[in-house]
Design a protein around this motif. Structure first.
Motif, PDB file in Angstrom:
ATOM      1  N   MET A  57      48.645  55.825  32.568  1.00  8.83           N
ATOM      2  CA  MET A  57      48.349  55.415  33.948  1.00  8.83           C
ATOM      3  C   MET A  57      49.637  55.329  34.744  1.00  8.83           C
ATOM      4  O   MET A  57      49.746  55.854  35.861  1.00  8.83           O
ATOM      5  CB  MET A  57      47.664  54.040  33.967  1.00  8.83           C
ATOM      6  N   ASN A 114      45.854  47.093  33.507  1.00  6.33           N
ATOM      7  CA  ASN A 114      44.871  47.839  32.713  1.00  6.33           C
ATOM      8  C   ASN A 114      44.076  46.930  31.786  1.00  6.33           C
ATOM      9  O   ASN A 114      43.896  47.194  30.599  1.00  6.33           O
ATOM     10  CB  ASN A 114      45.483  49.007  31.938  1.00  6.33           C
ATOM     11  N   LEU A 136      42.085  49.295  38.510  1.00  2.00           N
ATOM     12  CA  LEU A 136      41.897  50.433  37.602  1.00  2.00           C
ATOM     13  C   LEU A 136      41.208  50.005  36.311  1.00  2.00           C
ATOM     14  O   LEU A 136      41.279  50.712  35.310  1.00  2.00           O
ATOM     15  CB  LEU A 136      43.255  51.076  37.280  1.00  2.00           C
ATOM     16  N   VAL A 156      37.754  53.148  39.492  1.00  2.00           N
ATOM     17  CA  VAL A 156      37.290  53.807  38.263  1.00  2.00           C
ATOM     18  C   VAL A 156      35.861  53.406  37.922  1.00  2.00           C
ATOM     19  O   VAL A 156      35.313  52.449  38.458  1.00  2.00           O
ATOM     20  CB  VAL A 156      38.223  53.472  37.080  1.00  2.00           C
ATOM     21  N   TYR A 323      42.863  57.694  30.002  1.00  4.36           N
ATOM     22  CA  TYR A 323      43.262  56.558  30.832  1.00  4.36           C
ATOM     23  C   TYR A 323      44.210  56.957  31.948  1.00  4.36           C
ATOM     24  O   TYR A 323      44.327  56.260  32.961  1.00  4.36           O
ATOM     25  CB  TYR A 323      43.854  55.457  29.949  1.00  4.36           C
ATOM     26  N   ASN A 326      42.642  57.077  35.346  1.00  2.00           N
ATOM     27  CA  ASN A 326      42.556  55.842  36.131  1.00  2.00           C
ATOM     28  C   ASN A 326      43.664  55.803  37.172  1.00  2.00           C
ATOM     29  O   ASN A 326      43.447  55.461  38.340  1.00  2.00           O
ATOM     30  CB  ASN A 326      42.671  54.619  35.219  1.00  2.00           C
ATOM     31  N   GLN A 362      37.108  61.248  37.916  1.00  2.22           N
ATOM     32  CA  GLN A 362      36.075  60.445  37.264  1.00  2.22           C
ATOM     33  C   GLN A 362      34.760  60.424  38.036  1.00  2.22           C
ATOM     34  O   GLN A 362      33.695  60.333  37.439  1.00  2.22           O
ATOM     35  CB  GLN A 362      36.549  58.995  37.082  1.00  2.22           C
TER      36      GLN A 362
END
Length: 395
Positions: A57, A114, A136, A156, A323, A326, A362
């Motif tokens: 990320m 995260n 995120l 996300v 990830y 994100n 996403q």
């Protein structure tokens, strides 16, 4: 020349000089205003248990900020990036948030350690400070209820999306008896509540509900109780290594005839490899990014997914993990708002709220005054870990 004429001449020259000076100062101010940086803040966990989620990320956000600056910034303004490590801890995340607000004076924040638990703690801080905050992490609770999260947005997919996709898949397969094993973090508790909510309108029976600490090293007691309930499916909901323990304990108990599933927070090749043979055949709520090579050419997200993958690989010499997307979603939403609103915080918040139709890696982002989450379960998938690779099972 008379003394009066001389005085008049001097006054005229002085006025002219003042005018020139004013113009020069104004021009200098205009140049300074043009080059004044836009300040972006980020909080990631690049150490601690959630570190493996945060590194890609952080890399992604850094890559795109640098790319923007090489092209002249946004509207002529360079971007200054302030980034801190939450170390997977709520207290360190809170300290970083206050520093971004009080010391760095950022106009917008992308990233929340995260971690849903960290994000839930940060949201009221940014809300009170009136700083736009792009989360995120996955929990629905981060950006709801909307009445209390006026300055908070989710970039996300969230637990609600995964829960609804699970139920859709179970109905498609005809499964009627499901057991749930969720961790006690904000991520796990939120998913538990969402399952209870959405199962009400189905004929699927929850035959067991069990919980575990995110740091658990043995889930045998919970699984023994679950086994007695004879479920067709067991779904585990965590983002921690305890999910690996779950898979190994299932294997040890010989539960081969039960469908084993994980939520979307566990889509990690690292975890699958840690679990070894115990991970073979496990189903997960997944994302299109993970099975990008199996998507049809007309998939609406495929272009963005392929673009991001190539850019990350070119920059870092390796493909990104899921990830990293994100970070992609979050920073591009921030760019969109900055392009429209500059660095005025209130205008940035309004600009984010008006984003409707931006295609990411996403989902297709659609915010509104009534929804800062942009939920979209239709872009989720069900995937399987098979022979060391992800396989698309249900689209």
């Amino acid at each position: 020349m008379t003394r009066f004429s001389l005085r008049l001449c001097i006054a005229t020259v002085s006025a002219a000089l003042c005018s020139v000076l004013f113009i020069m100062v104004s021009a200098t101010h205009a140049v300074a205003e043009e080059k004044r940086p836009y300040k972006i803040g980020s909080i990631f966990s690049v150490t601690g248990p959630a570190a493996f989620l945060g590194d890609h990320m952080k890399n992604t956000v850094e890559m795109y900020i640098n790319e923007k600056n090489k092209k002249g910034g946004i509207n002529g303004h360079p971007l200054e990036w302030y980034v801190y490590d939450a170390a997977s801890e709520v207290t360190k995340g809170v300290t970083a948030a206050r520093r971004l607000i009080e010391q760095d004076g950022v106009s917008i924040v992308v990233g929340d350690g995260n971690s849903s638990a960290v994000a839930i703690s940060l949201a009221p801080i940014f809300e009170k400070a009136k700083v736009p905050f792009i989360s995120l992490s996955g929990s629905k609770l981060i950006a709801s209820p909307i009445e209390e999260k006026h300055w908070v947005f989710k970039a996300v997919q969230e637990d609600t999306d995964g829960v609804r996709k699970c139920i859709d898949f179970w109905q498609h397969k005809g499964y009627k008896k499901v057991a749930f094993l969720t961790d006690t973090s904000g991520w796990g508790k939120s998913a538990r509540d969402e399952f209870k909510l959405y199962l009400k309108d189905t004929d699927i029976q929850a035959v067991a509900w069990e919980e575990f600490d995110p740091g658990a090293t043995d889930l045998t007691p919970q699984l023994v109780r679950i086994k007695k309930a004879a479920p067709e499916v067991i779904v585990c909901w965590t983002v921690t290594p305890a999910g690996v323990v779950f898979l190994k304990n299932v294997q040890q108990l010989g539960m081969k005839d039960t469908v084993i599933m994980h939520g979307q927070g566990f889509v990690s090749e690292r975890y699958m490899k840690m679990a070894g043979s115990a991970a073979e055949g496990v189903l997960l709520v997944g994302f299109r990014f993970s099975v990008r090579d199996q998507l049809p050419p007309n998939d609406p997200l495929k272009k963005a997914i392929d673009k991001y993958t190539e850019e990350y690989k070119s920059h870092y010499g390796e493909e990104p993990n899921f990830y990293g997307t994100n970070g992609y979603e979050g920073i591009h939403l921030a760019f969109q708002a900055l392009e429209v609103a500059g660095d005025d915080k209130a205008k940035l918040r309004d600009a984010l709220e008006k984003i409707n139709g931006y295609v990411g890696t996403q989902r297709i982002h659609k915010f509104s005054p009534d929804n800062h989450r942009g939920s979209s379960p239709e872009t989720m998938t069900i995937i399987k870990w098979e022979n060391g690779k992800w396989k698309l099972v249900y689209y």
